[in-house]
Design a protein around this motif. Structure first.
Motif, PDB file in Angstrom:
ATOM      1  N   SER A 153       0.860  -1.188   0.000  1.00  0.00           N
ATOM      2  CA  SER A 153       0.000   0.000   0.000  1.00  0.00           C
ATOM      3  C   SER A 153       0.890   1.229   0.000  1.00  0.00           C
ATOM      4  N   PRO A 155       1.313   5.535  -0.575  1.00  0.00           N
ATOM      5  CA  PRO A 155       0.524   6.768  -0.400  1.00  0.00           C
ATOM      6  C   PRO A 155       0.043   7.301  -1.738  1.00  0.00           C
ATOM      7  N   GLU A 156      -1.177   7.866  -1.741  1.00  0.00           N
ATOM      8  CA  GLU A 156      -1.730   8.394  -2.976  1.00  0.00           C
ATOM      9  C   GLU A 156      -0.925   9.580  -3.493  1.00  0.00           C
ATOM     10  N   ARG A 157      -0.512  10.447  -2.587  1.00  0.00           N
ATOM     11  CA  ARG A 157       0.202  11.646  -3.002  1.00  0.00           C
ATOM     12  C   ARG A 157       1.249  11.986  -1.959  1.00  0.00           C
ATOM     13  N   ASP A 464      -7.212  19.866  -7.001  1.00  0.00           N
ATOM     14  CA  ASP A 464      -6.062  19.289  -7.683  1.00  0.00           C
ATOM     15  C   ASP A 464      -6.375  19.185  -9.173  1.00  0.00           C
ATOM     16  N   PRO A 467      -5.445  14.098 -11.794  1.00  0.00           N
ATOM     17  CA  PRO A 467      -5.844  12.968 -10.952  1.00  0.00           C
ATOM     18  C   PRO A 467      -4.641  12.193 -10.454  1.00  0.00           C
ATOM     19  N   VAL A 468      -4.870  11.419  -9.406  1.00  0.00           N
ATOM     20  CA  VAL A 468      -3.852  10.526  -8.860  1.00  0.00           C
ATOM     21  C   VAL A 468      -4.075   9.142  -9.448  1.00  0.00           C
ATOM     22  N   ASP A 470      -3.520   5.067  -9.641  1.00  0.00           N
ATOM     23  CA  ASP A 470      -3.246   3.966  -8.731  1.00  0.00           C
ATOM     24  C   ASP A 470      -1.834   3.429  -8.941  1.00  0.00           C
ATOM     25  N   ALA A 471      -1.220   3.047  -7.833  1.00  0.00           N
ATOM     26  CA  ALA A 471       0.136   2.501  -7.915  1.00  0.00           C
ATOM     27  C   ALA A 471       0.119   1.108  -8.540  1.00  0.00           C
ATOM     28  N   ILE A 481      -8.133   5.799 -15.337  1.00  0.00           N
ATOM     29  CA  ILE A 481      -7.834   7.021 -14.592  1.00  0.00           C
ATOM     30  C   ILE A 481      -9.117   7.835 -14.521  1.00  0.00           C
ATOM     31  N   ARG A 531       2.231  15.624 -13.238  1.00  0.00           N
ATOM     32  CA  ARG A 531       2.316  14.551 -12.245  1.00  0.00           C
ATOM     33  C   ARG A 531       2.697  13.271 -12.960  1.00  0.00           C
ATOM     34  N   PHE A 533       3.482   8.980 -13.022  1.00  0.00           N
ATOM     35  CA  PHE A 533       3.141   7.681 -12.444  1.00  0.00           C
ATOM     36  C   PHE A 533       3.977   6.628 -13.150  1.00  0.00           C
TER      37      PHE A 533
END
Length: 620
Positions: A153, A155-157, A464, A467-468, A470-471, A481, A531, A533
């Motif tokens: 798990s 962190p999202e950001r 924001d 978007p963030v 998912d890892a 997304i 951002r 990913f």
């Protein structure tokens, strides 16, 4: 009414009009047609309409429910043959023997429309097949978890300068420990696994941009067992606007003001010096409060605002402003009005008590250098000072307990403070009196660890733009997304830029689909915002990948209906073929066309033919 209903009504009207036309033509025909001719033509009209209707909408054909055995990665073809039912192997299965192959689950379901339930063998369904399996009863006997990292798990950001937590679980390694290493290879944190194999590690984000941390798992004897890369994207911190009010000069105010400046915040201060003099020009009118993100005020300055000033601040809090009251002295009941709430009672505040930070889990030189840095020529790294016990702090004896109270930094004694929501903003009560001694002892990292999450929790929430993601996205797998903004683009590791299209069925979630083909860093861009990913290689962290398939399939099976009553029963009834009905319509239409144009069944035509034959005989 549905489309078949409208078509049936139209065809019924057409048949009635045709029958009326035939009846009127029969009465006006001088050839006096036979009654059976009219009856035949009238009977053909509803038959033609019915044949055309069933050619357009064939009758459903009931099929017996069946179980579809789906082989996924790691499944045994021999076990599938023994299980009964129709067996289909998906592309992830290497050896299938003589079983049928299918490119995906949706294709397999189209080939076998009588499927009422699915039995999944192997590791589980990949993301490509989960949508097709939704709503169908699923039986899944999960295989044992593989040894290694099976849950992670992230962190999202993460913002530069802030701490973060990484949680996970290790399976099949006895007496193991796990350590987190930063991009420079320095151990940041380490811990032993709990009874279930779980762990939580703490790290610090020192630089903005992509960062490759690493998890290293060691056995009971200290020998390395496994390691896994942890790619994180660290955002550049925003520049919040902070208003700092103090009723008198003091070291705590000075340390906090200097820390805000070093952190890049737009800090405006106003410190009362006595005799009507003040240092700084921070204003608290409605316009300045609306433009600020956070107000930090000590107890004396809060009392000095008066009822009208405090009411103006609380009104701004309800519109989104964050408020942190440094309750360093006792407060009158009138000053606490508006801060209290039914689930946030505030009591005490007349005395003080010592307060200590919890000891660091790892305090060797490598971990301390990762947290404090390597120092400089003017201020070299001092290992003895860094390993010394942090100085004890003091807190005001406030007590807050209630359903709305959320604690800030916790210690063995009590929290450093509490906060609650108020409208669109938040109100915090801070009890520590002398955190300024931490930087004086060379532990600026502990000062930052106390204040940074506190101020970030209370500051005004800003939308924001991006978007963030998912890892642990993987190459070759679909990535969804949500929260997509118009005009945003995605740049791949090869420099190719794509602009995904929003799925119209996603509604307000505004989701797009992305299918990354290459591993590496991808960047979301919208105007000046960016951002990143990371997309992992398809075979990276195999234990984590198999565990993810297992958990996703278990969740899908738990949400599916338990009997073929729902959509599974509907799949057992399919449309029959349309061509027999269309062929019947064509034959009936040909018969009606021939009968209308023939002389069969016309009495007048028969007498005329007989008279013509008699005249021909007399002439002979």
């Amino acid at each position: 009414m549905t489309l078949p209903h409208y078509v049936a009504l139209l065809l019924a009207i057409a048949a009635a009009v045709a029958a009326l036309r035939l009846w009127r033509a029969h009465r006006a025909d001088p050839r006096r047609p036979r009654a059976w001719r009219l009856a035949t033509l009238l009977a053909l009209q509803p038959l033609l309409a019915a044949a055309l209707y069933f050619g357009l909408f064939p009758l459903e054909r009931a099929l017996d429910p069946a179980e579809l055995v789906v082989l996924t990665e790691g499944a045994d073809a021999a076990a599938a043959m023994r299980s009964g039912g129709v067996a289909v192997a998906l592309p992830e299965v290497a050896e299938v023997g003589g079983l049928e192959r299918a490119p995906d689950l949706a294709s397999a379901l189209r080939r076998h429309p009588a499927t009422a339930r699915i039995r999944v063998l192997g590791a589980g369904l990949v993301a490509r097949d989960r949508d097709a399996a939704a709503g169908i009863p699923i039986a899944f006997d999960p295989p044992p978890l593989p040894a290694g990292l099976v849950q992670l798990s992230l962190p999202e950001r993460i913002v530069r300068g802030a701490g973060f937590d990484i949680a996970g679980r290790i399976e099949g390694v006895a007496d193991a420990s796990v350590a987190l290493h930063d991009p420079a290879g320095r151990r940041v944190d380490a811990t032993a696994l709990d009874e279930d194999g779980g762990f939580v590690l703490h790290g610090i984000a020192l630089e903005a941009g992509p960062a490759h941390f690493e998890l290293r798992v060691s056995g009971g004897d200290g020998a390395p067992v496994a390691q896994s890369a942890v790619p994180l994207w660290i955002d550049a911190p925003a520049s919040p606007k902070v208003l700092l009010l103090a009723g008198a000069p003091g070291p705590e105010t000075r340390a906090l003001r200097r820390w805000l400046a070093d952190a890049g915040a737009q800090a405006q201060a106003r410190v009362a010096l006595g005799g009507g003099l003040q240092l700084g020009s921070a204003s608290l009118d409605a316009k300045d409060l609306a433009g600020a993100d956070l107000l930090v005020v000590d107890a004396r300055a809060w009392s000095g605002l008066g009822d009208s000033g405090r009411a103006r601040v609380l009104a701004a809090v309800r519109e989104g402003l964050g408020l942190l009251l440094r309750a360093d002295t006792p407060l009158a009941q009138a000053s606490l009005r508006g801060l209290r709430a039914p689930g946030f009672p505030i009591e005490g505040g007349n005395g003080s008590a010592p307060w200590s930070l919890p000891p660091a889990r790892v305090d060797d030189e490598q971990a301390l250098r990762a947290r404090l840095g390597s120092g400089s020529r003017d201020a070299p790294f001092d290992l003895a000072q860094a390993q010394a016990r942090p100085p004890a702090l003091t807190r005001r004896s406030w007590r807050v307990g209630g359903a709305q109270a959320v604690a800030f930094a916790s210690a063995a004694d009590s929290p450093a403070g509490w906060w609650r929501g108020e409208g669109r903003g938040r109100i915090g009560l801070w009890t520590l009196l002398d955190t300024y001694v931490l930087p004086l002892h060379g532990r600026g990292d502990l000062f930052d660890a106390l204040w940074s999450p506190t101020l970030a929790t209370l500051a005004r929430a800003r939308p924001d733009a991006l978007p963030v993601v998912d890892a642990w996205a993987r190459a070759g797998e679909r990535l969804r997304i949500c929260g997509w903004q118009q005009g945003a683009t995605v740049e791949g590791p090869d420099g190719a830029v794509v602009q995904p299209i929003v799925d119209p069925h996603s509604g307000e979630r505004r989701c797009v689909g992305l299918w990354p083909r290459r591993a590496g860093w991808y960047r979301l861009r919208l105007d000046s915002a960016e951002r990143g990913f990371h997309v992992a290689d398809a075979d990276e962290a195999p234990a984590l990948r198999l565990a993810t398939l297992r958990e996703a399939t278990l969740a899908l099976a738990a949400a599916a209906p338990r009997a073929p009553a729902g959509q599974g029963g509907a799949r057992a009834a399919v449309r029959g073929p349309a061509w027999p009905w269309l062929l019947g319509w064509l034959l009936l239409a040909g018969l009606a066309w021939w009968l209308e144009r023939s002389r069969l069944g016309l009495a007048g035509a028969a007498r005329k033919n007989d008279a013509g034959r008699a005249a021909a005989d007399a002439g002979d």
